[in-house]
Write a protein that holds these residues in place. Structure first.
Motif, PDB file in Angstrom:
ATOM      1  N   THR A  47     -31.737 137.759  68.648  1.00 13.58           N
ATOM      2  CA  THR A  47     -30.132 136.584  68.944  1.00 13.58           C
ATOM      3  C   THR A  47     -29.633 137.064  67.909  1.00 13.58           C
ATOM      4  N   PRO A  48     -27.914 137.063  67.554  1.00 15.23           N
ATOM      5  CA  PRO A  48     -27.556 136.872  66.691  1.00 15.23           C
ATOM      6  C   PRO A  48     -27.260 135.834  66.236  1.00 15.23           C
ATOM      7  N   LEU A  49     -27.390 135.452  64.808  1.00 16.81           N
ATOM      8  CA  LEU A  49     -26.105 134.273  64.758  1.00 16.81           C
ATOM      9  C   LEU A  49     -24.541 133.901  64.700  1.00 16.81           C
ATOM     10  N   ASN A  50     -24.779 132.550  65.047  1.00 23.44           N
ATOM     11  CA  ASN A  50     -22.968 132.797  65.209  1.00 23.44           C
ATOM     12  C   ASN A  50     -21.888 131.759  64.060  1.00 23.44           C
ATOM     13  N   ASP A  51     -21.077 131.602  63.703  1.00 27.23           N
ATOM     14  CA  ASP A  51     -20.744 130.177  62.734  1.00 27.23           C
ATOM     15  C   ASP A  51     -20.908 129.428  62.654  1.00 27.23           C
ATOM     16  N   ASP A  52     -21.420 129.144  64.331  1.00 27.53           N
ATOM     17  CA  ASP A  52     -22.086 127.476  64.246  1.00 27.53           C
ATOM     18  C   ASP A  52     -23.242 127.388  63.389  1.00 27.53           C
ATOM     19  N   ASP A  53     -24.251 127.985  63.840  1.00 26.92           N
ATOM     20  CA  ASP A  53     -25.568 128.445  63.752  1.00 26.92           C
ATOM     21  C   ASP A  53     -25.264 128.672  61.678  1.00 26.92           C
ATOM     22  N   ARG A  54     -24.640 128.904  61.063  1.00 29.56           N
ATOM     23  CA  ARG A  54     -24.074 129.488  59.490  1.00 29.56           C
ATOM     24  C   ARG A  54     -24.030 128.667  59.127  1.00 29.56           C
ATOM     25  N   TRP A  55     -22.629 128.132  59.462  1.00 31.95           N
ATOM     26  CA  TRP A  55     -21.858 126.407  58.705  1.00 31.95           C
ATOM     27  C   TRP A  55     -22.974 125.686  57.660  1.00 31.95           C
ATOM     28  N   PRO A  56     -23.997 125.171  58.591  1.00 29.67           N
ATOM     29  CA  PRO A  56     -24.990 124.068  57.824  1.00 29.67           C
ATOM     30  C   PRO A  56     -25.756 125.192  56.978  1.00 29.67           C
ATOM     31  N   TRP A  57     -26.352 126.359  57.712  1.00 29.18           N
ATOM     32  CA  TRP A  57     -27.085 127.191  56.111  1.00 29.18           C
ATOM     33  C   TRP A  57     -26.065 127.496  54.505  1.00 29.18           C
ATOM     34  N   LEU A  58     -24.983 127.762  55.510  1.00 22.49           N
ATOM     35  CA  LEU A  58     -24.010 127.881  53.954  1.00 22.49           C
ATOM     36  C   LEU A  58     -24.254 126.714  52.941  1.00 22.49           C
ATOM     37  N   ASP A  59     -23.888 126.040  53.720  1.00 19.36           N
ATOM     38  CA  ASP A  59     -23.112 124.380  53.101  1.00 19.36           C
ATOM     39  C   ASP A  59     -24.860 124.104  52.303  1.00 19.36           C
ATOM     40  N   ALA A  60     -25.965 124.677  52.959  1.00 19.78           N
ATOM     41  CA  ALA A  60     -27.188 124.011  51.956  1.00 19.78           C
ATOM     42  C   ALA A  60     -27.029 124.762  51.404  1.00 19.78           C
ATOM     43  N   ILE A  61     -27.229 126.038  51.155  1.00 18.40           N
ATOM     44  CA  ILE A  61     -27.106 126.942  49.953  1.00 18.40           C
ATOM     45  C   ILE A  61     -25.505 126.838  48.393  1.00 18.40           C
ATOM     46  N   ARG A  62     -24.689 127.031  49.563  1.00 16.37           N
ATOM     47  CA  ARG A  62     -23.564 125.924  48.732  1.00 16.37           C
ATOM     48  C   ARG A  62     -24.456 124.533  47.557  1.00 16.37           C
ATOM     49  N   ALA A  63     -24.901 123.973  48.164  1.00 15.22           N
ATOM     50  CA  ALA A  63     -25.228 122.491  47.600  1.00 15.22           C
ATOM     51  C   ALA A  63     -26.680 123.125  46.223  1.00 15.22           C
ATOM     52  N   ALA A  64     -27.381 123.913  46.869  1.00 15.97           N
ATOM     53  CA  ALA A  64     -28.142 124.504  45.989  1.00 15.97           C
ATOM     54  C   ALA A  64     -27.751 124.664  44.378  1.00 15.97           C
ATOM     55  N   MET A  65     -26.683 125.517  44.831  1.00 19.72           N
ATOM     56  CA  MET A  65     -25.430 126.445  43.835  1.00 19.72           C
ATOM     57  C   MET A  65     -24.898 125.735  42.643  1.00 19.72           C
ATOM     58  N   GLN A  66     -24.491 124.370  43.545  1.00 19.77           N
ATOM     59  CA  GLN A  66     -24.176 123.419  42.754  1.00 19.77           C
ATOM     60  C   GLN A  66     -24.761 121.780  41.947  1.00 19.77           C
ATOM     61  N   GLU A  67     -26.095 122.417  42.675  1.00 18.79           N
ATOM     62  CA  GLU A  67     -27.361 121.606  41.593  1.00 18.79           C
ATOM     63  C   GLU A  67     -27.658 122.576  40.839  1.00 18.79           C
ATOM     64  N   ALA A  68     -27.704 123.431  40.371  1.00 18.96           N
ATOM     65  CA  ALA A  68     -28.137 124.504  39.148  1.00 18.96           C
ATOM     66  C   ALA A  68     -27.314 124.456  38.595  1.00 18.96           C
ATOM     67  N   HIS A  69     -26.028 124.689  39.154  1.00 19.96           N
ATOM     68  CA  HIS A  69     -24.892 124.635  37.881  1.00 19.96           C
ATOM     69  C   HIS A  69     -24.577 123.038  37.564  1.00 19.96           C
ATOM     70  N   HIS A  70     -24.846 121.938  37.200  1.00 21.15           N
ATOM     71  CA  HIS A  70     -24.422 121.014  37.344  1.00 21.15           C
ATOM     72  C   HIS A  70     -25.540 120.903  36.138  1.00 21.15           C
ATOM     73  N   ASN A  71     -26.568 121.763  36.517  1.00 20.71           N
ATOM     74  CA  ASN A  71     -27.790 121.718  35.572  1.00 20.71           C
ATOM     75  C   ASN A  71     -28.118 122.056  34.385  1.00 20.71           C
ATOM     76  N   ARG A  72     -26.773 123.288  34.651  1.00 22.61           N
ATOM     77  CA  ARG A  72     -26.646 123.915  33.579  1.00 22.61           C
ATOM     78  C   ARG A  72     -27.853 125.063  33.916  1.00 22.61           C
ATOM     79  N   GLN A  73     -28.146 125.531  34.702  1.00 26.78           N
ATOM     80  CA  GLN A  73     -29.544 126.550  34.993  1.00 26.78           C
ATOM     81  C   GLN A  73     -28.424 127.600  34.888  1.00 26.78           C
TER      82      GLN A  73
END
Length: 165
Positions: A47-73
């Motif tokens: 079953t393909p994911l829809n946008d409602d499935d993807r937003w929380p997933w994308l937000d979790a990735i974005r948060a990890a990206m922000q953390e890596a950037h914040h830690n200068r990694q």
């Protein structure tokens, strides 16, 4: 520096991401690790994911990206990021993300998916990803043909990111 390796399933995001991270001596995160159990189950059932499935997933990735950037990694992330709005959401994590789009013919991608083992992605979903894909422009991303060897692809990524600095 944050690298985001994107493309449909079978494009080599994980292979390239892992090898790039090893070459850079940094961490690698695959977007699959950020999926909820419900998303994994849907995809395993075909079953393909829809946008409602993807937003929380994308937000979790974005948060990890922000953390890596914040830690200068330096950190390499792999994510399908099929739609422009998904990439835009991820790129709000920080400025200067190196976006790499791995692309190739559907028959090459399909063959790769059929040959891999132990992955929850149902190969029948490839066409839905191709249909959903809004390919980035050359101004938005580094465009790379997946028919090159992994080492050639990584060399191109590193050369392009050096020119950006």
């Amino acid at each position: 520096m944050i690298y985001l390796i994107m493309g449909v399933s079978g494009s080599g995001k994980t292979t390239i991401g892992e090898r790039l991270a090893k070459r850079l001596g940094c961490q690698f995160s695959d977007a699959d690790q950020f999926h909820s159990e419900a998303n994994r189950k849907k995809m395993a059932e075909g079953t393909p994911l829809n946008d409602d499935d993807r937003w929380p997933w994308l937000d979790a990735i974005r948060a990890a990206m922000q953390e890596a950037h914040h830690n200068r990694q330096t950190h390499v992330f792999a994510c399908s990021a099929l739609k422009k709005q998904y990439r835009e959401r991820l790129q709000t994590a920080t400025e200067g993300i190196v976006l790499v789009f791995l692309n190739g013919p559907a028959e090459v991608l399909s063959e790769r998916i059929l040959n891999r083992r132990g992955h929850f992605f149902d190969p029948r979903l490839l066409q839905s990803q191709i249909d959903t894909l809004e390919p980035p422009s050359e101004q938005e991303a580094l465009l790379i043909d997946v028919r090159q060897s992994p080492d050639e692809i990584i060399d191109v990524i590193l050369q392009a990111s050096e020119r950006r600095q």
